[in-house]
Scaffold this motif. Sequence first.
Motif, PDB file in Angstrom:
ATOM      1  N   PHE A   1       0.831  -1.207   0.000  1.00 34.55           N
ATOM      2  CA  PHE A   1       0.000   0.000   0.000  1.00 34.55           C
ATOM      3  C   PHE A   1       0.863   1.254   0.000  1.00 34.55           C
ATOM      4  N   LEU A   2       1.933   1.247   0.774  1.00 37.73           N
ATOM      5  CA  LEU A   2       2.845   2.388   0.812  1.00 37.73           C
ATOM      6  C   LEU A   2       3.461   2.636  -0.563  1.00 37.73           C
ATOM      7  N   LEU A   3       3.943   1.578  -1.210  1.00 29.02           N
ATOM      8  CA  LEU A   3       4.566   1.720  -2.526  1.00 29.02           C
ATOM      9  C   LEU A   3       3.543   2.148  -3.581  1.00 29.02           C
ATOM     10  N   THR A   4       2.325   1.635  -3.463  1.00 34.06           N
ATOM     11  CA  THR A   4       1.269   2.045  -4.393  1.00 34.06           C
ATOM     12  C   THR A   4       0.968   3.527  -4.243  1.00 34.06           C
ATOM     13  N   THR A   5       0.909   3.992  -3.007  1.00 33.94           N
ATOM     14  CA  THR A   5       0.660   5.412  -2.757  1.00 33.94           C
ATOM     15  C   THR A   5       1.768   6.271  -3.347  1.00 33.94           C
ATOM     16  N   ILE A   6       3.014   5.841  -3.192  1.00 32.32           N
ATOM     17  CA  ILE A   6       4.139   6.587  -3.775  1.00 32.32           C
ATOM     18  C   ILE A   6       4.019   6.617  -5.294  1.00 32.32           C
ATOM     19  N   GLY A   7       3.669   5.478  -5.884  1.00 33.48           N
ATOM     20  CA  GLY A   7       3.515   5.420  -7.333  1.00 33.48           C
ATOM     21  C   GLY A   7       2.431   6.352  -7.836  1.00 33.48           C
ATOM     22  N   ILE A   8       1.299   6.392  -7.129  1.00 31.52           N
ATOM     23  CA  ILE A   8       0.203   7.276  -7.536  1.00 31.52           C
ATOM     24  C   ILE A   8       0.577   8.734  -7.288  1.00 31.52           C
ATOM     25  N   PHE A   9       1.327   8.997  -6.219  1.00 31.85           N
ATOM     26  CA  PHE A   9       1.818  10.353  -5.946  1.00 31.85           C
ATOM     27  C   PHE A   9       2.622  10.871  -7.140  1.00 31.85           C
ATOM     28  N   LEU A  10       3.570  10.073  -7.600  1.00 32.97           N
ATOM     29  CA  LEU A  10       4.409  10.483  -8.727  1.00 32.97           C
ATOM     30  C   LEU A  10       3.594  10.576 -10.016  1.00 32.97           C
TER      31      LEU A  10
ATOM     32  N   ALA B   1      -9.752  -8.187 -16.478  1.00 31.81           N
ATOM     33  CA  ALA B   1      -9.196  -9.432 -17.010  1.00 31.81           C
ATOM     34  C   ALA B   1      -7.683  -9.499 -16.854  1.00 31.81           C
ATOM     35  N   VAL B   2      -6.992  -8.386 -17.085  1.00 34.85           N
ATOM     36  CA  VAL B   2      -5.523  -8.404 -17.045  1.00 34.85           C
ATOM     37  C   VAL B   2      -4.965  -7.881 -15.731  1.00 34.85           C
ATOM     38  N   GLY B   3      -5.800  -7.289 -14.899  1.00 35.63           N
ATOM     39  CA  GLY B   3      -5.346  -6.813 -13.601  1.00 35.63           C
ATOM     40  C   GLY B   3      -5.218  -5.304 -13.544  1.00 35.63           C
ATOM     41  N   ALA B   4      -5.607  -4.733 -12.407  1.00 33.31           N
ATOM     42  CA  ALA B   4      -5.587  -3.281 -12.249  1.00 33.31           C
ATOM     43  C   ALA B   4      -4.162  -2.732 -12.248  1.00 33.31           C
ATOM     44  N   PHE B   5      -3.253  -3.397 -11.544  1.00 32.34           N
ATOM     45  CA  PHE B   5      -1.873  -2.911 -11.494  1.00 32.34           C
ATOM     46  C   PHE B   5      -1.228  -2.963 -12.877  1.00 32.34           C
ATOM     47  N   ASN B   6      -1.463  -4.040 -13.611  1.00 27.85           N
ATOM     48  CA  ASN B   6      -0.899  -4.144 -14.960  1.00 27.85           C
ATOM     49  C   ASN B   6      -1.426  -3.033 -15.859  1.00 27.85           C
ATOM     50  N   THR B   7      -2.714  -2.759 -15.755  1.00 31.35           N
ATOM     51  CA  THR B   7      -3.319  -1.713 -16.577  1.00 31.35           C
ATOM     52  C   THR B   7      -2.779  -0.343 -16.202  1.00 31.35           C
ATOM     53  N   CYS B   8      -2.621  -0.100 -14.912  1.00 31.85           N
ATOM     54  CA  CYS B   8      -2.116   1.194 -14.463  1.00 31.85           C
ATOM     55  C   CYS B   8      -0.675   1.404 -14.930  1.00 31.85           C
ATOM     56  N   MET B   9       0.139   0.367 -14.859  1.00 35.91           N
ATOM     57  CA  MET B   9       1.525   0.490 -15.321  1.00 35.91           C
ATOM     58  C   MET B   9       1.588   0.718 -16.825  1.00 35.91           C
ATOM     59  N   PHE B  10       0.682   0.090 -17.562  1.00 35.18           N
ATOM     60  CA  PHE B  10       0.605   0.351 -19.001  1.00 35.18           C
ATOM     61  C   PHE B  10       0.297   1.818 -19.270  1.00 35.18           C
TER      62      PHE B  10
ATOM     63  N   ILE C   1      -6.269   7.778 -14.036  1.00 37.49           N
ATOM     64  CA  ILE C   1      -7.263   8.323 -13.115  1.00 37.49           C
ATOM     65  C   ILE C   1      -8.309   7.276 -12.748  1.00 37.49           C
ATOM     66  N   ALA C   2      -8.720   6.483 -13.738  1.00 35.13           N
ATOM     67  CA  ALA C   2      -9.784   5.504 -13.497  1.00 35.13           C
ATOM     68  C   ALA C   2      -9.296   4.278 -12.741  1.00 35.13           C
ATOM     69  N   ILE C   3      -8.068   3.834 -13.007  1.00 39.16           N
ATOM     70  CA  ILE C   3      -7.608   2.547 -12.493  1.00 39.16           C
ATOM     71  C   ILE C   3      -6.841   2.664 -11.182  1.00 39.16           C
ATOM     72  N   ALA C   4      -6.213   3.801 -10.922  1.00 35.86           N
ATOM     73  CA  ALA C   4      -5.446   3.939  -9.676  1.00 35.86           C
ATOM     74  C   ALA C   4      -6.290   3.636  -8.434  1.00 35.86           C
ATOM     75  N   PRO C   5      -7.534   4.136  -8.337  1.00 43.20           N
ATOM     76  CA  PRO C   5      -8.344   3.766  -7.162  1.00 43.20           C
ATOM     77  C   PRO C   5      -8.633   2.272  -7.078  1.00 43.20           C
ATOM     78  N   VAL C   6      -8.734   1.607  -8.232  1.00 37.99           N
ATOM     79  CA  VAL C   6      -8.987   0.165  -8.230  1.00 37.99           C
ATOM     80  C   VAL C   6      -7.767  -0.579  -7.679  1.00 37.99           C
ATOM     81  N   CYS C   7      -6.572  -0.069  -7.973  1.00 34.66           N
ATOM     82  CA  CYS C   7      -5.352  -0.669  -7.412  1.00 34.66           C
ATOM     83  C   CYS C   7      -5.383  -0.622  -5.890  1.00 34.66           C
ATOM     84  N   ILE C   8      -5.819   0.498  -5.354  1.00 35.12           N
ATOM     85  CA  ILE C   8      -5.919   0.618  -3.897  1.00 35.12           C
ATOM     86  C   ILE C   8      -6.933  -0.378  -3.354  1.00 35.12           C
ATOM     87  N   GLY C   9      -8.039  -0.550  -4.079  1.00 36.56           N
ATOM     88  CA  GLY C   9      -9.061  -1.488  -3.644  1.00 36.56           C
ATOM     89  C   GLY C   9      -8.585  -2.927  -3.596  1.00 36.56           C
ATOM     90  N   ARG C  10      -7.543  -3.257  -4.368  1.00 39.13           N
ATOM     91  CA  ARG C  10      -6.992  -4.604  -4.332  1.00 39.13           C
ATOM     92  C   ARG C  10      -6.262  -4.900  -3.025  1.00 39.13           C
TER      93      ARG C  10
END
Length: 453
Positions: free
Chosen positions: A263-272, A322-331, A369-378
Amino acid sequence: MDVHQVTSNAVHDGPDEVTPADDFTQQYDYDGKDNGLEKQATAVSTASYQETYPEGGLQAWLVVVGSWFSLLSSLGLMNTIALFQAYVLTHQLKDYNEGTVGWIFSIYTFLAFFCGVFIGPVFDKYGPRWLVVAGSVLTVIGVLTMSWSTELWHFILSFGVVAGIGTSLLFTPGIASVGHWFKARRGFATGIASTGGGIGGIVFPLMQTSLFDKIGYGWTVRVLSLICLVCCLVGIVLVRSRLPPAKNASAWPDFRIFRNIPFLLTTIGIFLLEFSLFIPLSYISTYAVHEGFSQEFAYQLLPIMNAGSFFGRILPGYYSDAVGAFNTCMFSVVLSFVSCLCVWLPSGHTTAGIIIFSVLFGFGSGTSIAIAPVCIGRLCKTQEYGRYYATAYTIVSFACLIGIPIGGNIIQANGGSYHGLIICTSAIYIASFISLLAAKGTSLGWSKWLAIY
Protein backbone atom coordinates in the motif's frame (compact mmCIF):
# COMPACT_ATOMS: atom_id res chain seq x y z
CA MET A 1 -30.15 -12.82 -7.57
CA ASP A 2 -28.71 -11.16 -10.67
CA VAL A 3 -26.98 -13.55 -13.07
CA HIS A 4 -23.72 -11.67 -12.51
CA GLN A 5 -23.92 -11.83 -8.72
CA VAL A 6 -20.91 -13.43 -7.11
CA THR A 7 -19.43 -13.68 -3.67
CA SER A 8 -16.23 -11.85 -2.98
CA ASN A 9 -14.78 -15.16 -1.83
CA ALA A 10 -15.15 -16.49 -5.36
CA VAL A 11 -13.63 -13.38 -6.81
CA HIS A 12 -10.75 -13.35 -4.39
CA ASP A 13 -9.81 -16.97 -4.87
CA GLY A 14 -10.81 -17.41 -8.51
CA PRO A 15 -8.44 -18.80 -11.10
CA ASP A 16 -7.96 -15.49 -12.89
CA GLU A 17 -6.63 -13.61 -9.89
CA VAL A 18 -3.68 -13.98 -7.58
CA THR A 19 -4.09 -13.54 -3.85
CA PRO A 20 -1.54 -11.00 -2.57
CA ALA A 21 0.96 -12.65 -0.29
CA ASP A 22 1.18 -9.68 2.02
CA ASP A 23 -2.44 -8.59 2.13
CA PHE A 24 -2.66 -6.16 5.00
CA THR A 25 -5.89 -7.71 6.18
CA GLN A 26 -4.02 -10.97 6.71
CA GLN A 27 -1.44 -9.28 8.87
CA TYR A 28 -3.35 -6.93 11.12
CA ASP A 29 -6.66 -6.73 12.87
CA TYR A 30 -8.09 -4.27 15.34
CA ASP A 31 -8.17 -5.50 18.88
CA GLY A 32 -11.22 -3.42 19.73
CA LYS A 33 -9.29 -1.15 22.08
CA ASP A 34 -7.66 2.22 21.78
CA ASN A 35 -4.16 0.79 21.70
CA GLY A 36 -4.41 0.33 17.92
CA LEU A 37 -3.27 -2.48 15.71
CA GLU A 38 -2.13 -5.83 16.96
CA LYS A 39 -0.23 -8.37 14.91
CA GLN A 40 -2.30 -11.49 14.36
CA ALA A 41 -1.07 -14.95 13.48
CA THR A 42 -4.32 -16.02 11.92
CA ALA A 43 -5.40 -15.51 8.33
CA VAL A 44 -8.41 -13.52 7.27
CA SER A 45 -11.65 -15.08 8.36
CA THR A 46 -13.71 -16.58 5.60
CA ALA A 47 -16.61 -14.35 6.60
CA SER A 48 -14.68 -11.22 5.64
CA TYR A 49 -14.83 -12.30 2.01
CA GLN A 50 -18.37 -13.61 1.91
CA GLU A 51 -20.33 -10.44 1.21
CA THR A 52 -22.18 -10.70 -2.07
CA TYR A 53 -21.78 -8.12 -4.81
CA PRO A 54 -24.63 -7.59 -7.27
CA GLU A 55 -22.18 -6.97 -10.15
CA GLY A 56 -25.06 -5.35 -12.02
CA GLY A 57 -28.78 -4.85 -11.82
CA LEU A 58 -30.84 -1.66 -11.81
CA GLN A 59 -29.79 -0.33 -8.41
CA ALA A 60 -26.09 -0.96 -8.98
CA TRP A 61 -26.07 0.80 -12.34
CA LEU A 62 -28.13 3.69 -10.97
CA VAL A 63 -25.33 4.22 -8.44
CA VAL A 64 -22.87 4.29 -11.35
CA VAL A 65 -25.09 6.87 -13.09
CA GLY A 66 -25.22 8.99 -9.94
CA SER A 67 -21.47 8.73 -9.56
CA TRP A 68 -21.07 9.69 -13.23
CA PHE A 69 -22.98 12.94 -12.72
CA SER A 70 -21.14 13.70 -9.48
CA LEU A 71 -17.80 13.21 -11.21
CA LEU A 72 -18.89 15.26 -14.21
CA SER A 73 -19.40 18.29 -11.98
CA SER A 74 -16.28 17.67 -9.87
CA LEU A 75 -13.61 16.07 -12.03
CA GLY A 76 -15.05 17.91 -15.02
CA LEU A 77 -13.96 21.12 -13.31
CA MET A 78 -10.58 19.60 -12.52
CA ASN A 79 -10.11 18.70 -16.18
CA THR A 80 -10.86 22.31 -17.16
CA ILE A 81 -8.20 24.05 -15.07
CA ALA A 82 -5.89 24.55 -18.07
CA LEU A 83 -8.53 26.72 -19.75
CA PHE A 84 -9.19 28.68 -16.56
CA GLN A 85 -5.48 29.27 -16.11
CA ALA A 86 -4.92 30.33 -19.71
CA TYR A 87 -7.89 32.71 -19.58
CA VAL A 88 -7.17 34.49 -16.31
CA LEU A 89 -3.48 34.83 -17.25
CA THR A 90 -4.52 36.99 -20.19
CA HIS A 91 -7.40 38.82 -18.49
CA GLN A 92 -8.05 39.30 -14.76
CA LEU A 93 -4.56 38.23 -13.61
CA LYS A 94 -2.45 39.31 -16.57
CA ASP A 95 0.02 41.07 -14.25
CA TYR A 96 0.99 37.78 -12.58
CA ASN A 97 3.28 35.03 -13.87
CA GLU A 98 2.32 31.40 -14.49
CA GLY A 99 3.86 30.11 -11.28
CA THR A 100 1.87 32.53 -9.12
CA VAL A 101 -1.44 31.96 -10.89
CA GLY A 102 -0.77 28.23 -10.74
CA TRP A 103 -1.28 28.35 -6.97
CA ILE A 104 -5.01 28.87 -7.51
CA PHE A 105 -5.34 25.54 -9.25
CA SER A 106 -2.76 23.68 -7.19
CA ILE A 107 -4.67 24.62 -4.02
CA TYR A 108 -7.85 23.41 -5.71
CA THR A 109 -6.39 20.02 -6.66
CA PHE A 110 -4.63 19.73 -3.30
CA LEU A 111 -7.83 20.20 -1.33
CA ALA A 112 -9.76 17.97 -3.73
CA PHE A 113 -7.51 15.09 -2.68
CA PHE A 114 -6.33 16.11 0.80
CA CYS A 115 -9.80 16.44 2.31
CA GLY A 116 -10.40 12.81 1.44
CA VAL A 117 -8.47 11.76 4.55
CA PHE A 118 -11.49 12.89 6.57
CA ILE A 119 -14.18 12.22 3.97
CA GLY A 120 -13.20 8.58 3.35
CA PRO A 121 -13.59 7.43 6.97
CA VAL A 122 -16.86 9.37 7.29
CA PHE A 123 -18.09 7.57 4.18
CA ASP A 124 -17.15 4.19 5.67
CA LYS A 125 -19.00 5.06 8.88
CA TYR A 126 -22.08 6.95 7.69
CA GLY A 127 -22.43 6.52 3.92
CA PRO A 128 -22.34 9.06 1.08
CA ARG A 129 -25.62 11.00 1.23
CA TRP A 130 -24.72 14.05 3.32
CA LEU A 131 -21.20 14.16 1.93
CA VAL A 132 -22.61 14.53 -1.58
CA VAL A 133 -25.09 17.17 -0.39
CA ALA A 134 -22.33 19.23 1.22
CA GLY A 135 -20.08 18.80 -1.80
CA SER A 136 -22.83 19.96 -4.13
CA VAL A 137 -23.44 23.12 -2.12
CA LEU A 138 -19.76 24.04 -1.91
CA THR A 139 -19.01 23.26 -5.55
CA VAL A 140 -21.87 25.38 -6.85
CA ILE A 141 -21.05 28.27 -4.49
CA GLY A 142 -17.35 28.10 -5.37
CA VAL A 143 -17.93 28.23 -9.12
CA LEU A 144 -20.64 30.88 -8.79
CA THR A 145 -18.50 33.23 -6.69
CA MET A 146 -15.61 32.75 -9.12
CA SER A 147 -17.74 34.53 -11.72
CA TRP A 148 -17.30 37.76 -9.74
CA SER A 149 -13.60 37.23 -8.95
CA THR A 150 -11.15 39.88 -10.12
CA GLU A 151 -8.18 39.57 -7.74
CA LEU A 152 -5.79 36.70 -7.08
CA TRP A 153 -7.13 36.10 -3.57
CA HIS A 154 -10.69 36.06 -4.92
CA PHE A 155 -9.83 33.13 -7.19
CA ILE A 156 -7.89 31.33 -4.45
CA LEU A 157 -10.81 31.58 -2.03
CA SER A 158 -13.68 30.86 -4.43
CA PHE A 159 -12.23 28.23 -6.75
CA GLY A 160 -9.14 27.07 -4.90
CA VAL A 161 -10.63 26.61 -1.43
CA VAL A 162 -14.43 26.41 -1.67
CA ALA A 163 -14.69 24.51 -4.96
CA GLY A 164 -11.68 22.38 -4.01
CA ILE A 165 -13.35 21.13 -0.82
CA GLY A 166 -16.61 20.67 -2.70
CA THR A 167 -14.90 18.57 -5.35
CA SER A 168 -13.43 16.30 -2.69
CA LEU A 169 -16.82 15.85 -1.04
CA LEU A 170 -18.27 14.81 -4.40
CA PHE A 171 -15.72 12.55 -5.99
CA THR A 172 -14.49 10.62 -2.92
CA PRO A 173 -17.91 9.06 -2.13
CA GLY A 174 -18.68 8.95 -5.86
CA ILE A 175 -15.77 6.59 -6.47
CA ALA A 176 -16.08 4.65 -3.21
CA SER A 177 -19.81 3.96 -3.61
CA VAL A 178 -19.26 2.05 -6.85
CA GLY A 179 -17.03 -0.39 -4.96
CA HIS A 180 -19.95 -1.37 -2.75
CA TRP A 181 -21.84 -2.77 -5.73
CA PHE A 182 -19.08 -4.32 -7.86
CA LYS A 183 -16.12 -6.58 -7.16
CA ALA A 184 -15.32 -8.70 -10.22
CA ARG A 185 -16.41 -5.87 -12.54
CA ARG A 186 -15.18 -3.02 -10.37
CA GLY A 187 -12.63 -1.77 -12.89
CA PHE A 188 -15.25 -1.60 -15.62
CA ALA A 189 -17.86 0.08 -13.41
CA THR A 190 -15.37 2.57 -11.99
CA GLY A 191 -14.15 3.33 -15.51
CA ILE A 192 -17.69 4.08 -16.67
CA ALA A 193 -18.34 6.34 -13.69
CA SER A 194 -15.07 8.21 -14.17
CA THR A 195 -15.91 9.01 -17.79
CA GLY A 196 -18.14 11.70 -16.30
CA GLY A 197 -14.99 13.67 -15.56
CA GLY A 198 -13.81 13.15 -19.13
CA ILE A 199 -17.12 14.32 -20.59
CA GLY A 200 -17.02 17.36 -18.34
CA GLY A 201 -13.51 18.05 -19.56
CA ILE A 202 -14.82 18.05 -23.13
CA VAL A 203 -18.10 19.91 -22.68
CA PHE A 204 -17.00 22.58 -20.21
CA PRO A 205 -14.07 23.99 -22.26
CA LEU A 206 -16.04 23.94 -25.53
CA MET A 207 -18.98 25.66 -23.86
CA GLN A 208 -16.82 28.29 -22.21
CA THR A 209 -14.80 29.00 -25.34
CA SER A 210 -18.04 29.55 -27.23
CA LEU A 211 -19.71 31.71 -24.58
CA PHE A 212 -16.82 33.92 -23.45
CA ASP A 213 -17.21 36.24 -26.45
CA LYS A 214 -21.02 36.06 -26.50
CA ILE A 215 -22.08 36.64 -22.91
CA GLY A 216 -18.79 37.43 -21.17
CA TYR A 217 -16.73 35.68 -18.52
CA GLY A 218 -19.11 36.28 -15.62
CA TRP A 219 -22.25 34.83 -17.16
CA THR A 220 -20.32 31.98 -18.75
CA VAL A 221 -19.11 30.83 -15.35
CA ARG A 222 -22.61 31.26 -13.90
CA VAL A 223 -23.97 28.97 -16.61
CA LEU A 224 -21.26 26.50 -15.62
CA SER A 225 -22.38 26.67 -11.99
CA LEU A 226 -25.96 25.93 -13.07
CA ILE A 227 -24.83 22.83 -14.97
CA CYS A 228 -22.90 21.70 -11.90
CA LEU A 229 -26.02 22.19 -9.77
CA VAL A 230 -28.17 19.99 -12.02
CA CYS A 231 -25.52 17.25 -12.12
CA CYS A 232 -25.07 17.38 -8.36
CA LEU A 233 -28.81 16.96 -7.78
CA VAL A 234 -28.73 13.72 -9.77
CA GLY A 235 -25.79 12.54 -7.67
CA ILE A 236 -27.61 13.35 -4.42
CA VAL A 237 -30.56 11.20 -5.49
CA LEU A 238 -28.68 8.19 -6.86
CA VAL A 239 -25.34 7.78 -5.06
CA ARG A 240 -25.61 5.40 -2.12
CA SER A 241 -23.60 2.73 -0.34
CA ARG A 242 -24.73 -0.84 0.34
CA LEU A 243 -22.47 -2.69 2.78
CA PRO A 244 -22.77 -2.07 6.54
CA PRO A 245 -19.86 -0.34 8.29
CA ALA A 246 -16.96 -2.54 9.31
CA LYS A 247 -16.85 -3.43 13.01
CA ASN A 248 -13.84 -1.19 13.52
CA ALA A 249 -15.21 1.64 11.36
CA SER A 250 -14.25 5.07 12.61
CA ALA A 251 -14.88 8.55 11.27
CA TRP A 252 -11.20 9.39 11.83
CA PRO A 253 -8.25 8.73 9.52
CA ASP A 254 -5.62 6.14 10.40
CA PHE A 255 -2.15 6.47 8.89
CA ARG A 256 -1.03 3.20 10.48
CA ILE A 257 -2.19 1.41 7.36
CA PHE A 258 1.06 2.58 5.76
CA ARG A 259 2.62 -0.35 7.60
CA ASN A 260 1.33 -2.31 4.64
CA ILE A 261 4.36 -2.07 2.31
CA PRO A 262 2.46 -2.73 -0.96
CA PHE A 263 0.00 0.00 0.00
CA LEU A 264 2.85 2.39 0.81
CA LEU A 265 4.57 1.72 -2.53
CA THR A 266 1.27 2.05 -4.39
CA THR A 267 0.66 5.41 -2.76
CA ILE A 268 4.14 6.59 -3.77
CA GLY A 269 3.52 5.42 -7.33
CA ILE A 270 0.20 7.28 -7.54
CA PHE A 271 1.82 10.35 -5.95
CA LEU A 272 4.41 10.48 -8.73
CA LEU A 273 1.78 9.68 -11.34
CA GLU A 274 -0.48 12.55 -10.28
CA PHE A 275 2.49 14.93 -10.01
CA SER A 276 3.27 14.29 -13.67
CA LEU A 277 -0.33 14.08 -14.84
CA PHE A 278 -1.39 17.57 -13.80
CA ILE A 279 1.51 19.31 -15.53
CA PRO A 280 0.31 18.67 -19.11
CA LEU A 281 -3.31 19.09 -18.02
CA SER A 282 -2.49 22.52 -16.60
CA TYR A 283 0.01 23.81 -19.16
CA ILE A 284 -1.10 22.38 -22.51
CA SER A 285 -3.00 25.54 -23.47
CA THR A 286 -0.29 27.99 -22.39
CA TYR A 287 2.29 25.79 -24.13
CA ALA A 288 0.34 26.02 -27.39
CA VAL A 289 0.13 29.81 -27.13
CA HIS A 290 3.88 29.94 -26.43
CA GLU A 291 4.54 27.90 -29.58
CA GLY A 292 2.60 30.38 -31.70
CA PHE A 293 -0.76 28.65 -32.03
CA SER A 294 -3.90 30.76 -31.82
CA GLN A 295 -5.64 31.11 -28.49
CA GLU A 296 -8.76 29.45 -29.89
CA PHE A 297 -6.74 26.40 -30.97
CA ALA A 298 -4.97 26.34 -27.60
CA TYR A 299 -8.33 26.17 -25.81
CA GLN A 300 -9.49 23.37 -28.10
CA LEU A 301 -6.55 21.15 -27.14
CA LEU A 302 -8.12 20.57 -23.74
CA PRO A 303 -11.31 18.94 -25.07
CA ILE A 304 -9.16 16.91 -27.48
CA MET A 305 -7.11 15.66 -24.54
CA ASN A 306 -10.24 14.91 -22.54
CA ALA A 307 -11.75 13.05 -25.49
CA GLY A 308 -8.74 10.74 -25.36
CA SER A 309 -9.23 10.58 -21.60
CA PHE A 310 -12.84 9.44 -22.08
CA PHE A 311 -11.75 6.33 -23.98
CA GLY A 312 -8.81 5.88 -21.64
CA ARG A 313 -11.18 5.61 -18.72
CA ILE A 314 -13.76 3.23 -20.14
CA LEU A 315 -11.83 0.79 -22.37
CA PRO A 316 -8.96 -0.15 -20.03
CA GLY A 317 -11.48 -0.19 -17.19
CA TYR A 318 -13.16 -3.09 -18.95
CA TYR A 319 -9.93 -4.95 -19.69
CA SER A 320 -8.41 -4.30 -16.27
CA ASP A 321 -10.85 -6.81 -14.80
CA ALA A 322 -9.20 -9.43 -17.01
CA VAL A 323 -5.52 -8.40 -17.04
CA GLY A 324 -5.35 -6.81 -13.60
CA ALA A 325 -5.59 -3.28 -12.25
CA PHE A 326 -1.87 -2.91 -11.49
CA ASN A 327 -0.90 -4.14 -14.96
CA THR A 328 -3.32 -1.71 -16.58
CA CYS A 329 -2.12 1.19 -14.46
CA MET A 330 1.52 0.49 -15.32
CA PHE A 331 0.61 0.35 -19.00
CA SER A 332 -0.98 3.79 -18.69
CA VAL A 333 2.18 5.16 -17.09
CA VAL A 334 4.31 3.81 -19.94
CA LEU A 335 1.94 5.30 -22.52
CA SER A 336 2.02 8.69 -20.81
CA PHE A 337 5.83 8.58 -20.65
CA VAL A 338 6.10 7.73 -24.36
CA SER A 339 3.65 10.45 -25.34
CA CYS A 340 5.64 13.07 -23.40
CA LEU A 341 9.18 12.10 -24.37
CA CYS A 342 8.62 10.76 -27.88
CA VAL A 343 5.81 13.01 -29.14
CA TRP A 344 5.45 16.18 -27.07
CA LEU A 345 9.16 16.96 -26.75
CA PRO A 346 10.23 16.55 -30.40
CA SER A 347 6.97 17.36 -32.21
CA GLY A 348 4.82 19.47 -29.90
CA HIS A 349 5.52 22.61 -31.92
CA THR A 350 3.69 21.15 -34.93
CA THR A 351 -0.08 20.95 -35.32
CA ALA A 352 -0.06 17.20 -35.93
CA GLY A 353 2.37 16.60 -33.08
CA ILE A 354 0.43 18.52 -30.44
CA ILE A 355 -2.85 16.88 -31.45
CA ILE A 356 -1.35 13.37 -31.40
CA PHE A 357 0.21 14.10 -28.02
CA SER A 358 -3.10 15.38 -26.64
CA VAL A 359 -4.93 12.23 -27.71
CA LEU A 360 -2.25 9.79 -26.49
CA PHE A 361 -1.64 11.56 -23.21
CA GLY A 362 -5.37 11.96 -22.67
CA PHE A 363 -5.85 8.22 -23.12
CA GLY A 364 -2.98 7.36 -20.76
CA SER A 365 -3.94 9.89 -18.10
CA GLY A 366 -7.59 8.85 -18.27
CA THR A 367 -6.61 5.26 -17.64
CA SER A 368 -4.46 6.31 -14.69
CA ILE A 369 -7.26 8.32 -13.12
CA ALA A 370 -9.78 5.50 -13.50
CA ILE A 371 -7.61 2.55 -12.49
CA ALA A 372 -5.45 3.94 -9.68
CA PRO A 373 -8.34 3.77 -7.16
CA VAL A 374 -8.99 0.17 -8.23
CA CYS A 375 -5.35 -0.67 -7.41
CA ILE A 376 -5.92 0.62 -3.90
CA GLY A 377 -9.06 -1.49 -3.64
CA ARG A 378 -6.99 -4.60 -4.33
CA LEU A 379 -5.13 -4.04 -1.07
CA CYS A 380 -8.04 -3.82 1.38
CA LYS A 381 -11.51 -5.08 2.21
CA THR A 382 -14.39 -3.24 0.56
CA GLN A 383 -15.77 -1.95 3.85
CA GLU A 384 -12.42 -0.23 4.48
CA TYR A 385 -12.02 1.08 0.95
CA GLY A 386 -13.04 4.63 1.77
CA ARG A 387 -10.35 4.83 4.46
CA TYR A 388 -7.60 3.35 2.29
CA TYR A 389 -8.55 5.43 -0.73
CA ALA A 390 -8.74 8.65 1.27
CA THR A 391 -5.48 8.00 3.12
CA ALA A 392 -3.59 7.34 -0.10
CA TYR A 393 -4.98 10.38 -1.86
CA THR A 394 -4.24 12.61 1.10
CA ILE A 395 -0.56 11.97 0.41
CA VAL A 396 -1.17 12.28 -3.32
CA SER A 397 -2.75 15.69 -2.73
CA PHE A 398 0.65 17.18 -1.94
CA ALA A 399 1.81 16.24 -5.44
CA CYS A 400 -1.07 18.30 -6.78
CA LEU A 401 -0.20 21.18 -4.45
CA ILE A 402 3.41 21.48 -5.55
CA GLY A 403 3.30 20.09 -9.09
CA ILE A 404 1.67 23.01 -10.92
CA PRO A 405 3.72 25.81 -9.28
CA ILE A 406 6.94 23.81 -9.70
CA GLY A 407 6.06 23.39 -13.36
CA GLY A 408 5.65 27.15 -13.71
CA ASN A 409 8.98 27.77 -12.01
CA ILE A 410 10.73 25.28 -14.31
CA ILE A 411 9.35 27.19 -17.29
CA GLN A 412 10.62 30.47 -15.86
CA ALA A 413 14.04 28.97 -15.07
CA ASN A 414 14.32 27.87 -18.71
CA GLY A 415 13.53 31.33 -20.05
CA GLY A 416 9.99 30.42 -21.08
CA SER A 417 10.97 27.16 -22.78
CA TYR A 418 8.90 24.07 -21.96
CA HIS A 419 11.59 21.50 -22.82
CA GLY A 420 12.84 21.18 -19.24
CA LEU A 421 9.29 20.73 -17.99
CA ILE A 422 8.60 17.94 -20.49
CA ILE A 423 11.81 16.09 -19.60
CA CYS A 424 11.08 16.42 -15.87
CA THR A 425 7.56 15.08 -16.39
CA SER A 426 8.89 12.08 -18.31
CA ALA A 427 11.46 11.27 -15.63
CA ILE A 428 8.83 11.30 -12.88
CA TYR A 429 6.70 8.89 -14.89
CA ILE A 430 9.62 6.45 -14.91
CA ALA A 431 9.83 6.67 -11.11
CA SER A 432 6.07 6.08 -10.87
CA PHE A 433 6.33 2.92 -12.97
CA ILE A 434 9.15 1.56 -10.79
CA SER A 435 7.16 2.19 -7.62
CA LEU A 436 4.01 0.50 -8.92
CA LEU A 437 6.04 -2.48 -10.13
CA ALA A 438 7.66 -2.72 -6.69
CA ALA A 439 4.21 -2.62 -5.06
CA LYS A 440 3.07 -5.52 -7.21
CA GLY A 441 6.27 -7.46 -6.56
CA THR A 442 6.11 -7.06 -2.78
CA SER A 443 2.42 -7.96 -2.75
CA LEU A 444 2.62 -11.13 -4.84
CA GLY A 445 6.26 -12.07 -4.54
CA TRP A 446 8.80 -11.27 -7.24
CA SER A 447 8.47 -14.70 -8.81
CA LYS A 448 4.95 -13.64 -9.87
CA TRP A 449 5.75 -10.14 -11.13
CA LEU A 450 4.19 -10.98 -14.52
CA ALA A 451 0.98 -12.33 -12.99
CA ILE A 452 -2.48 -10.91 -13.59
CA TYR A 453 -2.93 -8.44 -10.76
